[in-house]
Scaffold this motif. Structure first.
Motif, PDB file in Angstrom:
ATOM      1  N   GLY A 151       0.795  -1.217   0.000  1.00  0.00           N
ATOM      2  CA  GLY A 151       0.000   0.000   0.000  1.00  0.00           C
ATOM      3  C   GLY A 151       0.824   1.262   0.000  1.00  0.00           C
ATOM      4  O   GLY A 151       0.324   2.334  -0.364  1.00  0.00           O
ATOM      5  N   ARG A 152       2.091   1.154   0.394  1.00  0.00           N
ATOM      6  CA  ARG A 152       2.980   2.329   0.433  1.00  0.00           C
ATOM      7  C   ARG A 152       4.228   2.145  -0.418  1.00  0.00           C
ATOM      8  O   ARG A 152       4.848   3.113  -0.827  1.00  0.00           O
ATOM      9  N   GLY A 153       4.584   0.899  -0.686  1.00  0.00           N
ATOM     10  CA  GLY A 153       5.797   0.642  -1.459  1.00  0.00           C
ATOM     11  C   GLY A 153       7.031   0.716  -0.586  1.00  0.00           C
ATOM     12  O   GLY A 153       7.008   0.345   0.589  1.00  0.00           O
ATOM     13  N   TRP A 154       8.136   1.205  -1.145  1.00  0.00           N
ATOM     14  CA  TRP A 154       9.406   1.280  -0.433  1.00  0.00           C
ATOM     15  C   TRP A 154       9.435   2.548   0.423  1.00  0.00           C
ATOM     16  O   TRP A 154       9.422   3.654  -0.088  1.00  0.00           O
ATOM     17  N   VAL A 155       9.487   2.362   1.719  1.00  0.00           N
ATOM     18  CA  VAL A 155       9.457   3.470   2.671  1.00  0.00           C
ATOM     19  C   VAL A 155      10.850   3.634   3.277  1.00  0.00           C
ATOM     20  O   VAL A 155      11.411   2.696   3.849  1.00  0.00           O
ATOM     21  N   SER A 156      11.421   4.826   3.123  1.00  0.00           N
ATOM     22  CA  SER A 156      12.780   5.078   3.622  1.00  0.00           C
ATOM     23  C   SER A 156      12.823   5.035   5.141  1.00  0.00           C
ATOM     24  O   SER A 156      11.877   5.428   5.818  1.00  0.00           O
ATOM     25  N   ARG A 157      13.951   4.560   5.650  1.00  0.00           N
ATOM     26  CA  ARG A 157      14.191   4.539   7.089  1.00  0.00           C
ATOM     27  C   ARG A 157      15.425   5.375   7.396  1.00  0.00           C
ATOM     28  O   ARG A 157      16.555   4.954   7.172  1.00  0.00           O
ATOM     29  N   GLY A 158      15.190   6.575   7.855  1.00  0.00           N
ATOM     30  CA  GLY A 158      16.295   7.472   8.182  1.00  0.00           C
ATOM     31  C   GLY A 158      16.815   8.187   6.950  1.00  0.00           C
ATOM     32  O   GLY A 158      16.642   7.731   5.824  1.00  0.00           O
TER      33      GLY A 158
END
Length: 430
Positions: free
Chosen positions: A407-414
């Motif tokens: 539902g969001r795809g690739w979500v960055s972390r930091g």
């Protein structure tokens, strides 16, 4: 970005390619070392020819390696639509080497000797057999994907992730040894609290060798490591999945091709096995995840990707928005973004030469070799080319990290420029 990270990424990509090749076949440097090179001086308002070599039709399969080419072409198309390079159109000459060394040599001869391209950009070659010919001709190769050790071996070749190796043209790295850092393992230990890691590999030489490197890195960062080996011809992924649950694994790494990863995830799904993170690399950082892992939604939502470029879904960043707009409605991948950045790198170098009075290959290389790192407007972690006599024991290395969420795809972390740590460098022979 640290060259050590580039080396580790290259090893992972090369491994996946080697494994797929095995299936198809039935079994996966200083300039003075070369003769003086000619100086190319594009004249008048003629189009500036740039070559792109890609293993488009290869045993790996269609579209597997075409992302950098497509991103670079999109950049040059957008540049030409704005009037080109100071009024000169960029004429892109592409060549498919078929994934073979013979085909690669043919492409090099065609582009360098026949078409007389000024430079190569975003090379993505399964077997870069023509690299010595490119180096001897003095043709800059800007922003290529390091699927082989060529970019840590030859002068005039500049991979997208940089290098600190001498690059004398004789052997890769330092005495045939390349170095990879432990920043990925450090990040998951620090940010996710991971303490037990599994490394899954085939009983095949290339797979086993890379698994040993990953295992060394994990142990250097204090992990308890569970080593899992599956038969290359008749892999029993259900047994691996069951052991992952029994061993209470936090984070899962692999030394397998995409097909093997998908089958492992499907086995984990069947048995209800969950891990905090199933870590993959930049080649799999794409929108095809939904299709590839269609039958393993639990494992799919545990996928993490690490790399050295800004997440192509970071729409809050202006350079990412520009890339996405140029790509239109096409499915996107991290390799496309890196191809776009490679074309930008060449263009910025060429533009600096025009501003200084003359566009030559030597001038373009001076820009690439300058002490200031290159970031492609923030799309890349800082890229630097330097020639160190000895490999560094440690490096401060940063990392781009994203997690897949349905539902969001690739979500960055930091923020990738702050995901940094001073980590040891481990040597390996490619």
């Amino acid at each position: 970005m640290s060259p050590s990270r580039a080396a580790e990424t290259a090893a992972a990509l090369l491994l996946a390619v080697a494994l797929l090749l095995l299936t198809a076949c039935g079994s996966r440097l200083p300039e003075r070392a070369f003769e003086p090179r000619p100086t190319a001086r594009p004249s008048g308002g003629e189009p500036l020819r740039v070559g792109i070599i890609t293993s488009a039709t290869s045993p790996v399969g269609g579209q597997a390696l075409t992302g950098p080419r497509d991103g670079a072409r999109a950049y040059f198309d957008a540049l030409n639509a704005r009037g080109g390079l100071d009024g000169r159109r960029i004429q892109v000459e592409t060549c498919d080497d078929g994934g073979s060394g013979v085909g690669n040599n043919t492409c090099v001869h065609r582009l360098v000797d026949e078409r007389r391209v000024f430079a190569l950009v975003a090379t993505t070659a399964l077997d870069y057999a023509g690299a010595p010919l490119v180096a001897r001709a003095g043709v800059p190769d800007i922003g290529g994907q390091p699927l082989t050790p060529a970019y840590d071996t030859y002068p005039h070749l500049y991979g997208i992730y940089g290098s600190s190796a001498p690059r004398t043209g004789t052997e890769p790295g330092w005495g045939g040894v390349l170095y990879g850092g432990t920043e990925v393992y450090r990040w998951f230990a620090r940010e996710q609290g991971a303490r037990t890691a599994a490394v899954v590999s085939y009983n095949q030489a290339a797979s086993a060798a890379y698994a040993r490197l990953v295992t060394r890195g994990l142990r250097a960062e204090g992990y308890r490591v569970v080593e899992e080996t599956v038969d290359f011809a008749l892999p029993n992924f259900r047994a691996v999945a069951a052991d992952l649950r029994a061993q209470h694994v936090d984070v899962l790494f692999d030394a397998m091709d995409t097909h093997g990863n998908v089958r492992l995830c499907e086995a984990m799904e069947t048995l209800g096995v969950r891990v905090a993170a199933k870590v993959t690399h930049v080649q799999n950082w794409s929108s095809s995840v939904t299709r590839d892992y269609a039958r393993a939604p639990g494992c799919r939502n545990a996928l993490w990707a690490t790399g050295a470029s800004r997440n192509h879904q970071d729409t809050g960043h202006p350079a990412v928005r520009e890339f996405r707009a140029a790509m239109g409605g096409r499915p996107l991948s991290q390799w496309q973004l890196e191809g776009w950045a490679a074309a930008m790198w060449f263009t910025d170098a060429a533009r600096s030469c025009l501003a200084g009075g003359g566009l030559t290959r030597a001038c373009v290389e001076r820009f690439v070799n300058r002490p200031e790192p290159y970031t492609a407007r923030g799309l890349l972690l800082p890229v630097r080319y330097e020639r160190l006599e000895r490999p560094p024991a440690t490096r401060n290395t940063c990392l781009s990290v994203a997690r897949w969420q349905d539902g969001r795809g690739w979500v960055s972390r930091g923020e990738m420029t702050r995901n940094c740590a001073n980590v040891p460098q481990l040597g390996y022979r490619p």
